[in-house]
Design an enzyme around this catalytic site. Sequence first.
Site, PDB file in Angstrom:
ATOM      1  N   GLU A 158     -25.403   1.609  14.542  1.00  0.00           N
ATOM      2  CA  GLU A 158     -25.361   1.939  15.721  1.00  0.00           C
ATOM      3  C   GLU A 158     -24.682   3.609  15.924  1.00  0.00           C
ATOM      4  O   GLU A 158     -24.280   3.851  14.843  1.00  0.00           O
ATOM      5  CB  GLU A 158     -23.987   1.214  16.787  1.00  0.00           C
ATOM      6  N   LEU A 160     -24.032   4.915  18.467  1.00  0.00           N
ATOM      7  CA  LEU A 160     -24.139   5.978  20.118  1.00  0.00           C
ATOM      8  C   LEU A 160     -22.409   6.227  20.305  1.00  0.00           C
ATOM      9  O   LEU A 160     -21.843   6.332  19.735  1.00  0.00           O
ATOM     10  CB  LEU A 160     -23.589   4.211  20.685  1.00  0.00           C
ATOM     11  N   LEU A 257     -21.418  22.529  17.879  1.00  0.00           N
ATOM     12  CA  LEU A 257     -21.064  23.400  17.552  1.00  0.00           C
ATOM     13  C   LEU A 257     -19.892  24.240  18.432  1.00  0.00           C
ATOM     14  O   LEU A 257     -19.669  25.537  18.490  1.00  0.00           O
ATOM     15  CB  LEU A 257     -22.035  24.694  16.955  1.00  0.00           C
ATOM     16  N   CYS A 267     -13.714   6.762  15.629  1.00  0.00           N
ATOM     17  CA  CYS A 267     -15.247   7.031  14.926  1.00  0.00           C
ATOM     18  C   CYS A 267     -14.640   7.993  13.924  1.00  0.00           C
ATOM     19  O   CYS A 267     -14.438   8.425  12.907  1.00  0.00           O
ATOM     20  CB  CYS A 267     -16.424   7.118  15.475  1.00  0.00           C
ATOM     21  N   LYS A 327     -12.772  12.484  24.564  1.00  0.00           N
ATOM     22  CA  LYS A 327     -13.716  13.290  25.563  1.00  0.00           C
ATOM     23  C   LYS A 327     -13.972  12.969  27.140  1.00  0.00           C
ATOM     24  O   LYS A 327     -13.765  11.631  27.495  1.00  0.00           O
ATOM     25  CB  LYS A 327     -15.030  12.815  24.741  1.00  0.00           C
TER      26      LYS A 327
HETATM   27  C1  UGA Z   1     -19.769   9.517  17.111  1.00  0.00           C
HETATM   28  C2  UGA Z   1     -20.873  10.130  17.264  1.00  0.00           C
HETATM   29  O1  UGA Z   1     -21.570  11.107  17.433  1.00  0.00           O
HETATM   30  C3  UGA Z   1     -22.109   8.827  16.838  1.00  0.00           C
HETATM   31  O2  UGA Z   1     -23.245   8.889  17.138  1.00  0.00           O
HETATM   32  C4  UGA Z   1     -21.165   7.264  16.053  1.00  0.00           C
HETATM   33  O3  UGA Z   1     -22.224   7.239  16.589  1.00  0.00           O
HETATM   34  C5  UGA Z   1     -19.782   6.701  17.141  1.00  0.00           C
HETATM   35  O4  UGA Z   1     -18.737   8.333  16.698  1.00  0.00           O
HETATM   36  C6  UGA Z   1     -19.273   5.738  16.363  1.00  0.00           C
HETATM   37  O5  UGA Z   1     -19.355   5.779  15.243  1.00  0.00           O
HETATM   38  O6  UGA Z   1     -19.627   4.276  16.838  1.00  0.00           O
HETATM   39  P1  UGA Z   1     -18.022   9.220  19.750  1.00  0.00           P
HETATM   40  O7  UGA Z   1     -16.744   9.118  18.488  1.00  0.00           O
HETATM   41  O8  UGA Z   1     -18.239   8.417  20.631  1.00  0.00           O
HETATM   42  O9  UGA Z   1     -19.529   9.375  19.142  1.00  0.00           O
HETATM   43  O10 UGA Z   1     -18.355  10.574  19.895  1.00  0.00           O
HETATM   44  P2  UGA Z   1     -18.343  11.656  20.085  1.00  0.00           P
HETATM   45  O11 UGA Z   1     -19.842  12.942  21.423  1.00  0.00           O
HETATM   46  O12 UGA Z   1     -19.640  12.371  18.536  1.00  0.00           O
HETATM   47  O13 UGA Z   1     -17.547  13.187  19.859  1.00  0.00           O
HETATM   48  C7  UGA Z   1     -16.472  12.991  18.895  1.00  0.00           C
HETATM   49  C8  UGA Z   1     -15.583  14.184  19.102  1.00  0.00           C
HETATM   50  O14 UGA Z   1     -16.192  15.197  18.752  1.00  0.00           O
HETATM   51  C9  UGA Z   1     -14.584  14.046  20.405  1.00  0.00           C
HETATM   52  O15 UGA Z   1     -13.131  14.611  20.305  1.00  0.00           O
HETATM   53  C10 UGA Z   1     -15.788  15.556  20.740  1.00  0.00           C
HETATM   54  O16 UGA Z   1     -14.519  16.211  21.694  1.00  0.00           O
HETATM   55  C11 UGA Z   1     -15.398  16.635  19.507  1.00  0.00           C
HETATM   56  N1  UGA Z   1     -16.547  16.957  19.434  1.00  0.00           N
HETATM   57  C12 UGA Z   1     -18.284  17.067  19.783  1.00  0.00           C
HETATM   58  C13 UGA Z   1     -15.890  18.323  19.593  1.00  0.00           C
HETATM   59  O17 UGA Z   1     -15.097  19.310  19.377  1.00  0.00           O
HETATM   60  N2  UGA Z   1     -17.134  19.284  19.854  1.00  0.00           N
HETATM   61  C14 UGA Z   1     -18.318  19.096  19.720  1.00  0.00           C
HETATM   62  O18 UGA Z   1     -18.985  20.264  19.517  1.00  0.00           O
HETATM   63  C15 UGA Z   1     -18.785  18.070  19.946  1.00  0.00           C
END
Ligand code: UGA
Length: 439
Positions: A158, A160, A257, A267, A327
Amino acid sequence: MVRKLNIAVIGMGYVGITTAASLGEFGHQIIGVDIDEYKIEQLKKGGLPIYEPGVEPVIRKLLKQGALHFTTSMKEAIDGAEILFIAVGTPQFSDGRPNMSYVEDVATEIGRYMTEYRVIVDKSTVPVGTADHVKSIITVQLKLRDVNVAFDVVSNPEFLQEGKALQDARKPDRIVLGCSSSIAIDLMLKVYEIVDAPKLITSPRDAEMIKYASNGFLATKITFINELARLCDRLAVDVAEVAKGMGMDRRIGTHFLQAGIGYGGSCFPKDIAALAIMGRGVSMEMTILQSVQEVNRTQTDWFLDKVKACMGGLDGKRIALLGLAFKPDTDDIREASSLKLISGFLNEGAIINAFDPVANHKIRHIFPNINLTVCAYQAVKEADAVVICTEWKEIINLDWRKIKSLMKGDFIFDGRNVLDRTMLQMEGFQYRGVGRNLS
Ligand code: UGA
């Protein structure tokens, strides 16, 4: 409506519930399975044990249509569905390895009860080689029963994102099907028939690695910009402008970014650790991933030091933390940067007020003695500084003039670089972001 396939989804956590909801929307008949009776009772009534926007109405609609039902009986699921999705958790051991016991238990049960051809689909994030492992567990069980039942194991990872899971399930960038049997491939293509997305058919091992590699790359991208942000702070460069300029190059792109106080969640931290361990298992040091872990680990320390330096120490200072989930749009606080920041602030002698739109109840269990408030305006009362940990829309859109009037001090530390710096400075705040130290 004639439902196309009978599918069981085993494990009713974030991934399982969203998968069940989306597969039901795709026109299939779904059985949701979990060993937790309380969870299943709640789901039967249309209630969700998780917070995920948009999923509850879909579950309720499918229940009403009779297209979805829930059970604690694995036998019922295995008898009633030709395709069995494994979506149980793979929590992390203290050494970083994923705990595969739930996946193994499910595989054992499948081998114990299966009486005719089934496709078993690994949806959980699992190390390379798990499809083979699941296959051998089922084979052992069949042998013990002295029966010969054909089956295939498919890796269908997945992708997601929590908070946007349903959206991602409906409109994925790609569907990866790791499978070596043509019967199983045909069935899996039928599962996703109505989804307009490229479908990559590959080997199970490749599919398993694609999942880890994608998360590893995204975490590396975030960490690159976070480390760069530290440099930008020193050199009076605005990292947000740098990211914008970099992102205009289509080879780089703007996504992931956004500099901040580090990535968290269930994750990235777990998957990066697992990938590094997979490397070590074959005597290979994954140096980039190790650096990613290290930079991410120290990102909150770096931020804390910055807050401390700006405020001339934190002892006795009242800090209002806004946004606590890892998040926005989730109540998930696993590996949230807010947890490290709260501990750090408390160690420095600060007094903590904190608010999250949905995650307060989870934070209360970990920090029973901090002052959790029902709204952001209450959290900022008499505060010396406000710290943004999570970029909830409702936090970004607060009335900042009112916030300023309620505070004692004037510092605002934007841990996600999401606030309008110019506007805040005009309101009299001393604004500090991540890699935007331009004043
Ligand atoms: C992540 C992946 O994006 C999904 O594609 C994957 O399916 C999922 O893990 C999983 O393995 O199940 P998720 O952990 O829900 O999804 O959240 P993200 O939106 O990827 O964010 C992860 C972390 O990175 C958060 O703490 C967010 O604040 C941080 N982040 C994200 C940043 O610091 N900067 C960004 O530009 C993007």
